[in-house]
Design a protein around this motif. Structure first.
Motif, mmCIF file in Angstrom:
data_model
loop_
_atom_site.group_PDB
_atom_site.id
_atom_site.type_symbol
_atom_site.label_atom_id
_atom_site.label_comp_id
_atom_site.label_asym_id
_atom_site.label_seq_id
_atom_site.Cartn_x
_atom_site.Cartn_y
_atom_site.Cartn_z
ATOM 1 N N ASP A 141 0.807 -1.219 0.000
ATOM 2 C CA ASP A 141 0.000 0.000 0.000
ATOM 3 C C ASP A 141 0.845 1.276 0.000
ATOM 4 O O ASP A 141 0.323 2.376 0.200
ATOM 5 N N GLN A 197 1.737 1.934 -5.400
ATOM 6 C CA GLN A 197 0.558 2.485 -6.070
ATOM 7 C C GLN A 197 0.933 3.032 -7.445
ATOM 8 O O GLN A 197 0.201 2.840 -8.430
ATOM 9 N N THR A 243 -0.387 1.392 -10.890
ATOM 10 C CA THR A 243 -1.132 2.279 -11.784
ATOM 11 C C THR A 243 -0.552 2.209 -13.194
ATOM 12 O O THR A 243 -1.287 2.161 -14.189
ATOM 13 N N HIS A 246 -1.662 -1.140 -14.618
ATOM 14 C CA HIS A 246 -3.102 -1.118 -14.879
ATOM 15 C C HIS A 246 -3.407 -0.306 -16.135
ATOM 16 O O HIS A 246 -4.203 -0.730 -16.995
ATOM 17 N N LEU A 255 -7.818 -6.117 -8.781
ATOM 18 C CA LEU A 255 -7.118 -5.030 -9.464
ATOM 19 C C LEU A 255 -7.239 -5.139 -10.978
ATOM 20 O O LEU A 255 -7.163 -4.137 -11.697
ATOM 21 N N ASP A 297 -12.185 -0.740 -13.963
ATOM 22 C CA ASP A 297 -12.593 0.299 -13.011
ATOM 23 C C ASP A 297 -12.056 0.051 -11.601
ATOM 24 O O ASP A 297 -12.621 0.536 -10.618
ATOM 25 N N ALA A 298 -10.952 -0.669 -11.479
ATOM 26 C CA ALA A 298 -10.415 -1.018 -10.166
ATOM 27 C C ALA A 298 -10.009 0.210 -9.361
ATOM 28 O O ALA A 298 -9.493 1.189 -9.902
ATOM 29 N N ASP A 299 -10.238 0.147 -8.058
ATOM 30 C CA ASP A 299 -9.770 1.171 -7.116
ATOM 31 C C ASP A 299 -8.402 0.694 -6.618
ATOM 32 O O ASP A 299 -8.308 -0.103 -5.690
ATOM 33 N N ILE A 300 -7.352 1.192 -7.259
ATOM 34 C CA ILE A 300 -6.014 0.653 -7.024
ATOM 35 C C ILE A 300 -5.562 0.792 -5.572
ATOM 36 O O ILE A 300 -5.104 -0.196 -4.967
ATOM 37 N N PRO A 301 -5.654 1.982 -4.932
ATOM 38 C CA PRO A 301 -5.210 2.081 -3.532
ATOM 39 C C PRO A 301 -5.964 1.129 -2.604
ATOM 40 O O PRO A 301 -5.363 0.508 -1.717
ATOM 41 N N THR A 302 -7.269 0.987 -2.824
ATOM 42 C CA THR A 302 -8.064 0.112 -1.961
ATOM 43 C C THR A 302 -7.649 -1.343 -2.131
ATOM 44 O O THR A 302 -7.525 -2.095 -1.154
#
Length: 422
Positions: free
Chosen positions: A232, A237, A241, A244, A398, A402-407
């Motif tokens: 994290d 990140q 990113t 991704h 991931l 539409d993934a929320d990368i930090p989460t």
């Protein structure tokens, strides 16, 4: 499903029982007293040239040791290797010798391997002092070596220069960055329909191979002491990113479910170990270079593999003697055509090229010898199978547009932190 923890516990019990039985036995207390010895060594290669070399070395050893009637090299699928090997050990069907990667720490911690240092030092002409200290670290405990690090292969960037030319792309390997690889890869995909860059063996499952990318972003899977997850972190990140975006925005990297084999001509770039050069067939022109620079600058990542003798072997003395023969200076030089050795005397581009049919001395100097001193290894920890599975399950979220990368990266730490803390 048998968990890695249960397998390891069974492994330890099996090893203890085997050692106890060995101490009370009188029929196999030394290499000179045994007859009709059959040795089995598990490997994860199915490459015909590599197996041919292993068999030739085995045949030469048997010619000098008539008590050894056979030496079998058993190929296990790479994806299932750790599970299969550990199951064999726990089930009382342990091989005599085995290749090992990230399973080495568990095997050493469980006293499942025979110590090699004394035997190797005592073997005439073996030259123990020729070993590079940094190469033996991963396979040692309390100053004793438990597996010979037969392969010390830096990851490199393979380039299909024919595909780049078709797409009108040029790169300068001396100043190459990951952003440039992604841009050229996206252009190749748009122009030819072929893939851009591929991380060999990743396939959206083996996430530890992504260390070949995230290290250039300053990222790491866990803290230096191995006790705290760092997925994290801002660096990770940024790295994820980048990956991704490459998969879902620019098509610079094949997305989930899409297969692309660089060595079959299906991709412009791949990140793979130098030993993979054996897969080149000459069907296209290629370049081979150190990994591209990331935001944190230039870096190198090393994949290691060792070979050790199982304590549960029925013939540990003969197995150890064969390992010494397999890895002596002469045979280490032969194996070097596929697996960069840990021997200082062999670590020059010219020496490595003597038996290498695919790469030049200059290429081997640049991507192997010059990279080794500062290379970091792929993530390795005890309980590797459990960490790998927990991490993969969390990372699966991931690989969606539409993934929320930090989460998602935080969820990885939630999943593996309890295992790291053990």
């Amino acid at each position: 499903m048998i968990t890695a923890r249960k397998l390891l516990g069974a492994l330890a019990l099996t090893t203890a029982a085997t050692l106890t039985a060995a101490c009370g036995a009188s029929s196999d207390t030394g290499a000179s007293k045994a007859t009709d010895v059959k040795l089995r060594m598990t490997v994860w290669t199915s490459n015909e040239d590599q197996l041919k070399l292993f068999n030739s070395i085995g045949d030469a050893y048997r010619a000098e040791h008539p008590e050894v009637s056979s030496i079998t090299f058993e190929s296990l699928p790479f994806a299932d290797y750790n599970t299969t090997l550990t199951t064999q050990i726990a089930g009382g069907n342990a091989p005599d010798l085995a290749w090992m990667g990230d399973l080495s720490r568990d095997l050493i911690a469980s006293d499942a391997l025979v110590g090699l240092t004394d035997q190797l030092k005592a073997t005439d002409g073996w030259q123990y002092d020729d070993l590079v200290d940094s190469a033996t670290k991963e396979f040692s405990r309390d100053g004793k070596l438990y597996a010979y690090p037969f392969s010390n292969s830096p990851f490199a960037l393979y380039v299909n220069t024919d595909l780049l030319a078709k797409a009108g792309q040029k790169i300068d390997p001396k100043t190459l960055t990951w952003d440039q690889v992604a841009a050229a890869g996206a252009a190749v995909h748009a122009k030819t329909g072929k893939a851009g860059f591929v991380i060999r063996d990743f396939d959206y499952k083996s996430w530890n191979t992504l260390a070949t990318v995230w290290t250039g972003f300053g990222g790491s899977a866990w803290s230096a002491d191995g006790k705290t997850c760092t997925f994290d972190s801002p660096e990770m990140q940024r790295a994820f990113t980048f990956l991704h975006d490459a998969a879902f925005k620019t098509s610079a990297m094949p997305g989930p479910g899409t297969k692309a084999d660089f060595f079959a001509g299906d991709a412009a770039f791949t990140v793979a170990q130098v030993s993979r050069a054996s897969l080149l067939t000459g069907s296209f022109k290629f370049g081979l270079y150190p990994l591209p620079a990331g935001p944190s600058g230039k870096y190198a990542v090393l994949g290691q593999a060792g070979v050790g003798v199982l304590a549960a072997s029925k013939h540990p003395d003969q197995a150890t003697d064969f390992l010494a023969y397999l890895t002596n200076p002469a045979n280490a030089a032969k194996l070097a055509q596929f697996f960069p050795p840990p021997r200082k005397s062999l670590l020059t581009g010219a020496k490595l090229a003597e038996n290498n049919k695919k790469l030049t001395a200059a290429q081997l100097q640049e991507v192997v010898v010059d990279q080794l001193p500062n290379a970091v290894t792929l993530p390795n920890h005890t309980s590797p199978a459990e960490i790998a599975q927990k991490g993969k399950t969390a990372l699966d979220a991931l690989w969606k547009a539409d993934a929320d990368i930090p989460t998602v990266l935080k969820s990885v730490c939630t999943a593996i932190d309890p295992i790291l803390a053990k």
